[in-house]
Design a protein around this motif. Structure first.
Motif, PDB file in Angstrom:
ATOM      1  N   HIS A 129      19.967  -1.707   6.814  1.00 58.96           N
ATOM      2  CA  HIS A 129      19.182  -0.395   6.172  1.00 58.96           C
ATOM      3  C   HIS A 129      18.064  -1.064   5.414  1.00 58.96           C
ATOM      4  N   HIS A 130      16.727  -0.772   5.946  1.00 60.37           N
ATOM      5  CA  HIS A 130      15.623  -1.119   5.445  1.00 60.37           C
ATOM      6  C   HIS A 130      15.180  -0.020   4.341  1.00 60.37           C
ATOM      7  N   ILE A 131      14.828  -0.426   2.985  1.00 57.75           N
ATOM      8  CA  ILE A 131      14.473   0.411   1.920  1.00 57.75           C
ATOM      9  C   ILE A 131      12.935   0.316   1.954  1.00 57.75           C
ATOM     10  N   SER A 132      12.191   1.520   2.168  1.00 56.85           N
ATOM     11  CA  SER A 132      10.739   1.531   2.025  1.00 56.85           C
ATOM     12  C   SER A 132      10.300   2.711   1.305  1.00 56.85           C
ATOM     13  N   THR A 133       9.062   2.971   1.490  1.00 53.23           N
ATOM     14  CA  THR A 133       8.190   3.774   0.509  1.00 53.23           C
ATOM     15  C   THR A 133       7.304   4.760   1.399  1.00 53.23           C
ATOM     16  N   ASP A 134       7.106   6.083   0.319  1.00 53.46           N
ATOM     17  CA  ASP A 134       6.460   7.076   0.995  1.00 53.46           C
ATOM     18  C   ASP A 134       4.806   6.480   1.231  1.00 53.46           C
ATOM     19  N   GLU A 135       4.560   5.425   0.628  1.00 54.08           N
ATOM     20  CA  GLU A 135       3.108   5.016   0.365  1.00 54.08           C
ATOM     21  C   GLU A 135       2.515   4.721   1.960  1.00 54.08           C
ATOM     22  N   VAL A 136       3.467   4.259   2.940  1.00 51.75           N
ATOM     23  CA  VAL A 136       3.060   4.097   4.115  1.00 51.75           C
ATOM     24  C   VAL A 136       2.487   5.225   4.956  1.00 51.75           C
ATOM     25  N   PHE A 137       2.585   6.500   4.446  1.00 54.80           N
ATOM     26  CA  PHE A 137       1.918   7.643   5.027  1.00 54.80           C
ATOM     27  C   PHE A 137       0.572   7.847   4.570  1.00 54.80           C
ATOM     28  N   GLY A 138       0.080   6.952   3.470  1.00 55.21           N
ATOM     29  CA  GLY A 138      -1.305   7.392   3.037  1.00 55.21           C
ATOM     30  C   GLY A 138      -1.426   8.211   1.912  1.00 55.21           C
ATOM     31  N   SER A 139      -2.278   9.035   1.899  1.00 63.53           N
ATOM     32  CA  SER A 139      -2.639   9.864   0.815  1.00 63.53           C
ATOM     33  C   SER A 139      -2.773  11.273   1.266  1.00 63.53           C
ATOM     34  N   LEU A 140      -2.300  12.479   0.391  1.00 64.83           N
ATOM     35  CA  LEU A 140      -2.433  13.631   1.008  1.00 64.83           C
ATOM     36  C   LEU A 140      -3.487  14.411   0.135  1.00 64.83           C
ATOM     37  N   GLY A 141      -3.982  15.534   0.525  1.00 62.76           N
ATOM     38  CA  GLY A 141      -4.704  16.425  -0.414  1.00 62.76           C
ATOM     39  C   GLY A 141      -3.821  17.078  -1.153  1.00 62.76           C
ATOM     40  N   GLU A 142      -4.360  18.498  -1.634  1.00 66.03           N
ATOM     41  CA  GLU A 142      -3.747  19.156  -2.354  1.00 66.03           C
ATOM     42  C   GLU A 142      -2.291  19.804  -2.015  1.00 66.03           C
ATOM     43  N   THR A 149       7.865  12.076  10.636  1.00 65.85           N
ATOM     44  CA  THR A 149       7.001  12.050  11.831  1.00 65.85           C
ATOM     45  C   THR A 149       5.484  11.964  11.503  1.00 65.85           C
ATOM     46  N   THR A 150       4.991  11.734  10.163  1.00 63.72           N
ATOM     47  CA  THR A 150       3.987  11.916   9.777  1.00 63.72           C
ATOM     48  C   THR A 150       3.317  10.520  10.089  1.00 63.72           C
ATOM     49  N   PRO A 151       2.052  10.487  10.891  1.00 66.44           N
ATOM     50  CA  PRO A 151       1.517   9.201  11.212  1.00 66.44           C
ATOM     51  C   PRO A 151       1.390   8.121   9.957  1.00 66.44           C
ATOM     52  N   TYR A 152       1.519   6.870  10.176  1.00 66.14           N
ATOM     53  CA  TYR A 152       1.343   5.691   9.290  1.00 66.14           C
ATOM     54  C   TYR A 152      -0.122   5.717   8.927  1.00 66.14           C
ATOM     55  N   ASP A 153      -0.622   5.450   7.552  1.00 68.14           N
ATOM     56  CA  ASP A 153      -1.915   5.434   7.219  1.00 68.14           C
ATOM     57  C   ASP A 153      -1.903   4.599   6.036  1.00 68.14           C
ATOM     58  N   PRO A 154      -1.361   3.487   5.973  1.00 65.30           N
ATOM     59  CA  PRO A 154      -1.338   2.505   4.526  1.00 65.30           C
ATOM     60  C   PRO A 154      -2.827   2.211   4.225  1.00 65.30           C
ATOM     61  N   ARG A 155      -3.031   2.269   2.742  1.00 66.96           N
ATOM     62  CA  ARG A 155      -4.289   2.061   2.458  1.00 66.96           C
ATOM     63  C   ARG A 155      -4.377   0.901   1.424  1.00 66.96           C
ATOM     64  N   SER A 156      -3.161   0.567   0.758  1.00 70.47           N
ATOM     65  CA  SER A 156      -3.180  -0.715  -0.172  1.00 70.47           C
ATOM     66  C   SER A 156      -2.677  -1.867   0.708  1.00 70.47           C
ATOM     67  N   PRO A 157      -2.935  -3.115   0.098  1.00 70.88           N
ATOM     68  CA  PRO A 157      -2.328  -4.278   0.695  1.00 70.88           C
ATOM     69  C   PRO A 157      -0.788  -4.082   0.401  1.00 70.88           C
ATOM     70  N   TYR A 158      -0.284  -3.418  -0.759  1.00 70.03           N
ATOM     71  CA  TYR A 158       1.294  -3.016  -0.787  1.00 70.03           C
ATOM     72  C   TYR A 158       1.707  -2.155   0.469  1.00 70.03           C
ATOM     73  N   SER A 159       1.034  -1.272   0.456  1.00 67.58           N
ATOM     74  CA  SER A 159       1.646  -0.197   1.437  1.00 67.58           C
ATOM     75  C   SER A 159       1.606  -0.794   2.952  1.00 67.58           C
ATOM     76  N   ASP A 294      -4.622   6.201  -4.009  1.00 67.63           N
ATOM     77  CA  ASP A 294      -4.112   7.154  -3.459  1.00 67.63           C
ATOM     78  C   ASP A 294      -4.195   8.440  -4.334  1.00 67.63           C
ATOM     79  N   HIS A 295      -4.545   9.516  -3.667  1.00 63.34           N
ATOM     80  CA  HIS A 295      -4.460  10.758  -4.708  1.00 63.34           C
ATOM     81  C   HIS A 295      -3.205  11.564  -4.723  1.00 63.34           C
TER      82      HIS A 295
END
Ligand code: NAD
Ligand code: DAU
Length: 350
Positions: A129-142, A149-159, A294-295
């Motif tokens: 079981h790999h424990i990961s983060t929502d930050e892999v999906f990138g940043s949402l608007g409002e 199934t959201t495509p991956y869009d990581p934006r920091s070295p961590y994510s 990320d917003h």
């Protein structure tokens, strides 16, 4: 079951271990390097249990991982060990690539060898079981939410390092048949949270009469989940989740950062009024924004709710009050960390 928990001396790992020892019959081996973020005193409540054991070792060390697997013979590997702080990943990404990517590769490769040697019944029941983060999906608007199934869009070295580790885990499942599970969770908060992260940092700095640093204009949104609810979700996933599946975990509690900081100040005004009678909010200071900040993150947790029956048990208002009360009652825990000068440069602006 025997559960090997990597990163079990960290914030979420220790919450999971306390839960497993206090509310299940499972045996637990914590495998943790004790980096600056590993805090053994977070495991003190369970240290005397004969169902708990600890080994200090690095997930990047294949021999140490192989030995722990061979000696403990786990039914589940719950892999939480990681470098977890976004600001540190901006200052020094190397450790993130090493631990989050190379370390996860070592965990997978050693676990695969161990798993292949198990008898068929144990092999079928085993879970990585790999424990990961929502930050892999990138940043949402409002609007909108992250789904599985959201495509991956990581934006920091961590994510980016966590996204890479998620891909490695799924590849080991797809290619080699290792029974893997992945969870992607939103921002956790609660007791034993390391003081470099927003919520404990604000509580402690408020009590110490220091400026409360809010990045940018404070309008960034995070979806907050009480850590014990995350631990419950993790247990539900490795006990009853379907191998090969991903589950998003979230608190359904979106708040702007400035709302979070203001809420903490208001609760502290009531629980521990400032000696000068002024409001803690007077200490709020807007500071330079995080590069690439990320917003908004927001999780759609309907899959884990519908498939496994998990929902958060506390609201943000209940959880934050409980958390602040814990920090007021457990000063020794966080003062020890401050006194040890754990990475002082990340304990807030001077
Ligand atoms: P943390 O920083 O509090 O703890 C990390 C733990 O891992 C520490 O005990 C540390 O000593 C250990 N560790 C680090 N490098 C290691 C290595 N090379 N070998 C062995 N142990 C090592 O992290 P956390 O906030 O508890 O997060 C745990 C996991 O959950 C991470 O994988 C993180 O990406 C993920 N996650 C965190 C959050 C959150 O809000 N904190 C949300 C979603 C997912
Ligand atoms: O979304 C899940 C992630 O949540 C996890 O994967 C990470 O491991 C965890 O650290 C957390 O990441 P964040 O960057 O969201 O958490 P942090 O507590 O560092 O910051 C929360 C928000 O508060 C973020 O928008 C930045 C802001 N912030 C943070 C600090 C430390 C401030 O405004 N001031 C601060 O001093």
């Amino acid at each position: 079951m025997r559960i090997l928990v990597t990163g079990g001396a960290g914030f979420i790992g220790s919450a999971l271990v306390r839960r497993l020892i206090e509310h299940s019959d499972h045996e637990v081996l914590v495998f943790d390097k004790l980096t600056y973020a590993g805090v053994l005193s977070s495991l003190e409540p369970v240290a005397a249990s004969d169902r708990y054991a600890f080994v200090q070792a690095d997930i990047c060390d294949p021999d140490a991982v192989a030995k722990a697997l061979k000696d403990f013979r786990p039914d589940v590997v719950a892999h939480l060990a990681a470098e977890s702080h976004v600001d540190r990943s901006i200052d020094g990404p190397g450790a993130f690539v090493q631990t989050n990517l190379v370390g996860t590769f070592v965990m997978l490769n050693q676990t695969l060898g161990y798993w292949r040697g198990l008898p068929d019944v144990e092999k079928a029941a085993f879970r990585f079981h790999h424990i990961s983060t929502d930050e892999v999906f990138g940043s949402l608007g409002e609007d909108g939410f992250f789904t599985e199934t959201t495509p991956y869009d990581p934006r920091s070295p961590y994510s980016a390092s966590k996204a890479g580790s998620d891909h490695l885990v799924r590849a080991w499942g797809h290619t080699y048949g290792l029974p893997v599970l992945v969870t992607n969770c939103s921002n956790n908060y609660g007791p034993y949270h390391f003081p470099e992260k927003l919520i404990p940092l604000i509580i402690i700095r408020a009590l110490n009469g220091e400026p409360l640093p809010v990045y940018g204009d404070g309008s960034n949104v995070r979806d907050w989940l009480f850590v014990d609810d995350h631990a419950r979700a993790l247990q539900a996933v490795f006990e009853t989740g379907t191998p090969g599946e991903t589950y998003n975990v979230g608190g359904n509690a979106e708040r702007r950062n400035i709302e979070v900081v203001t809420a903490i100040c208001t609760i502290l005004d009531r629980l521990r009024p400032r000696a000068d009678g002024k409001a803690y909010a007077d200490q709020i200071t807007f500071v330079a924004d995080r590069p690439g900040h990320d917003h908004r993150y927001a999780i759609d947790a309907s899959k884990i709710r519908n498939d496994l029956g998990w929902t958060p048990s506390v609201t943000f208002e209940q959880g934050i009050e409980q958390t602040i009360a814990w920090y007021l009652e457990n000063k020794t825990w966080w003062q020890d960390i401050l006194d040890a000068r754990y990475a002082t440069q990340r304990l807030g602006v001077a």
